[in-house]
Design an enzyme around this catalytic site. Structure first.
Site, PDB file in Angstrom:
ATOM      1  N   ASP A 219       0.832  -1.199   0.000  1.00 54.59           N
ATOM      2  CA  ASP A 219       0.000   0.000   0.000  1.00 54.59           C
ATOM      3  C   ASP A 219       0.866   1.248   0.000  1.00 54.59           C
ATOM      4  O   ASP A 219       2.088   1.182   0.168  1.00 54.59           O
ATOM      5  CB  ASP A 219      -0.847   0.029   1.287  1.00 54.59           C
ATOM      6  CG  ASP A 219      -2.078  -0.844   1.151  1.00 54.59           C
ATOM      7  OD1 ASP A 219      -2.297  -1.397   0.058  1.00 54.59           O
ATOM      8  OD2 ASP A 219      -2.813  -0.952   2.147  1.00 54.59           O
ATOM      9  N   LYS A 239      -3.560   3.056  -2.783  1.00 48.53           N
ATOM     10  CA  LYS A 239      -4.651   3.965  -3.166  1.00 48.53           C
ATOM     11  C   LYS A 239      -4.627   5.086  -2.150  1.00 48.53           C
ATOM     12  O   LYS A 239      -4.539   4.836  -0.963  1.00 48.53           O
ATOM     13  CB  LYS A 239      -6.009   3.261  -3.053  1.00 48.53           C
ATOM     14  CG  LYS A 239      -6.152   2.081  -3.945  1.00 48.53           C
ATOM     15  CD  LYS A 239      -7.418   1.349  -3.632  1.00 48.53           C
ATOM     16  CE  LYS A 239      -7.111  -0.015  -3.072  1.00 48.53           C
ATOM     17  NZ  LYS A 239      -8.224  -0.717  -2.547  1.00 48.53           N
TER      18      LYS A 239
END
Ligand SMILES: C[S@@+](CC[C@H](N)C(=O)[O-])C[C@H]1O[C@@H](n2cnc3c(N)ncnc32)[C@H](O)[C@@H]1O
Length: 429
Positions: A219, A239
């Site tokens: 991530d 994201k």
């Protein structure tokens, strides 16, 4: 050639075994020991035998075929281990292998072996192997153990060593290792939490898996430069604030593909994978595709925030329940009934959260903590009240957690300034 009079010399070389087909003839204890050693590598193991040791049969990454040996069984195999309890059969297997140009290891008969199994210690991309030209296996194991001890001490792995000496195996004894629901598992993914940012909050177990990973899908909300120390390939699938780097379907697909290729895959998430981390969705997708999943928890940003700013999420005098909520989509939802609410993904919804809670009966002067960039040097904290959140955005840094409840008033005055990352002038009490 007279084998008895020949001085055996085994050349230590490292063979690429990834996805190679390896055959064991015989499925008893002797085979089991060799399978255990080999299964640390990514070979495709098949065992042909008329009877199996229960541990061999239960091993989820090997294929067991119940039948008597015949020479056609050898076709297509890269390496063969002859481990039956009959010397005659083992010698016959050796002869058949040589006719087919297949290298063979004959259990307990080193003079008949094309290769032998050294005592191995493997950690990450480092493999240490010790052999005695097949003369003294016990001695090899002792030397291997000594080297392992020195290596792990020098690598600062004392904790791991003492766990293993006490009978724990960091890799396999995980209480959160989900059992495979499928007889034919097609790989494995480690779903691990990194914690909120500071690598010091990474668990030893996650660190161990990262060291061993061939590929790490990670991530954005974690210390990405820290990952450089791990040898595996890094793929960012992060994201942030709606800027979707990779769609969830794409991430799911990449995880399955990498696991099916036989790679050791770590899916690394900020905080804890099961707190607003889509860990549940990825786990289901992997299991549906017959990929085993092991979950390593991480420290959620909520717990790290509480620790960093001395904010007890529960307190005997101020709050006996806590709920984690998404601030992202509030439409049509009521808030959980808890004394302390922690909002994730609510940075742009501060006013909506404030109005919604006051409408549901929360006192306008309920204390609120806005805590950003937890466990990072840029971290900031503002203490306010529920009815102040619509006045102006008090803090706009992201990532941001919003903590609402009387427990916020329990932050000790003198606790905050002592924290390394705390910016004192931001506190408004
Ligand atoms: C998609 S969620 C992931 C949560 C993560 N799994 C966890 O356990 O912390 C992202 C949200 O978590 C919170 N968050 C994550 N890391 C943070 C940090 N270092 N500081 C403050 N909030 C953080 C923010 O609310 C952010 O919008």
């Amino acid at each position: 050639m007279n084998l008895e009079s020949t001085q055996m010399e085994f050349l230590p070389i490292s063979i690429n075994i990834t996805n190679k087909k390896v055959l064991f003839i015989g499925g008893g204890k002797v085979a089991l020991q060799k399978i255990k050693s080999l299964s640390r590598f990514d070979a495709q193991i098949t065992v042909v035998s008329t009877a199996f040791d229960p541990e061999v049969e239960a091993h989820k990454e090997i294929t067991c075929i119940t039948k008597s040996y015949e020479s056609a069984d050898l076709d297509g195999y890269f390496l063969v281990y002859a481990c039956t309890d009959s010397n005659h059969t083992n010698e016959m297997i050796r002869e058949d292998c040589h006719k087919k140009n297949i290298l063979v290891c004959v259990a307990d008969m080193p003079k008949l072996c094309d290769f032998i199994s050294p005592a191995i210690y493997k950690t990450g991309n480092t493999t240490i192997s010790v052999s005695s030209n097949a003369r003294n296996a016990k001695k090899s194991v002792e030397i291997r153990n000594q080297i392992r001890k020195i290596y792990e001490q020098s690598e600062g792995h004392l904790d791991k060593l003492s766990r293993e000496e006490n009978g724990y195996n960091m890799k396999t004894d995980s209480p959160v290792n989900l059992p495979s629901h499928h007889s034919g598992s097609k790989g494995k993914v480690i779903l691990a939490g990194f914690g909120p940012g500071d690598p010091g909050l990474l668990t030893l177990k996650a660190n161990q898996h990262l060291q061993e990973a061939d590929i790490i899908f990670h991530d954005a909300l974690l210390d990405v430069p820290f990952l450089d120390r791990f040898p595996g390939q890094k793929v960012s699938v992060g994201k942030r604030c709606g800027k979707h780097h990779k769609k969830q379907d794409e991430i799911n697909h990449m995880l399955v593909e990498a696991a099916q290729e036989g790679k050791k895959v770590v899916r690394l998430k900020g905080g804890d994978p099961f707190i607003f981390g889509r860990g549940g969705e990825e786990m289901s997708h992997l299991l549906d595709n017959r990929i085993d999943v092991e979950v390593i928890p991480g420290i959620t940003s909520a717990f790290a925030a509480a620790a960093q700013y001395g904010l007890p999420l529960t307190h005997r005098k101020a709050g006996s329940s806590v709920a984690f909520c998404s601030g992202h989509d509030l439409s049509g939802k009521s808030f959980p009934k808890a004394d302390t609410l922690v909002f994730f993904m609510g940075a742009s919804k501060q006013c909506e959260i404030s109005k919604g809670l006051i409408e549901e009966g929360w006192a306008p002067d309920t204390p609120v903590a806005l805590l950003s960039n937890i466990s990072n040097p840029q971290s900031r904290a503002v203490i306010s009240r529920l009815d102040q959140l619509c006045q102006e955005k008090l803090i706009i840094d992201t990532p941001l957690l919003i903590v609402v409840g009387q427990t916020v008033s329990r932050i000790p005055q003198d606790f905050l300034p002592t924290h390394e990352y705390f910016v004192n002038q931001d506190i408004e009490q």
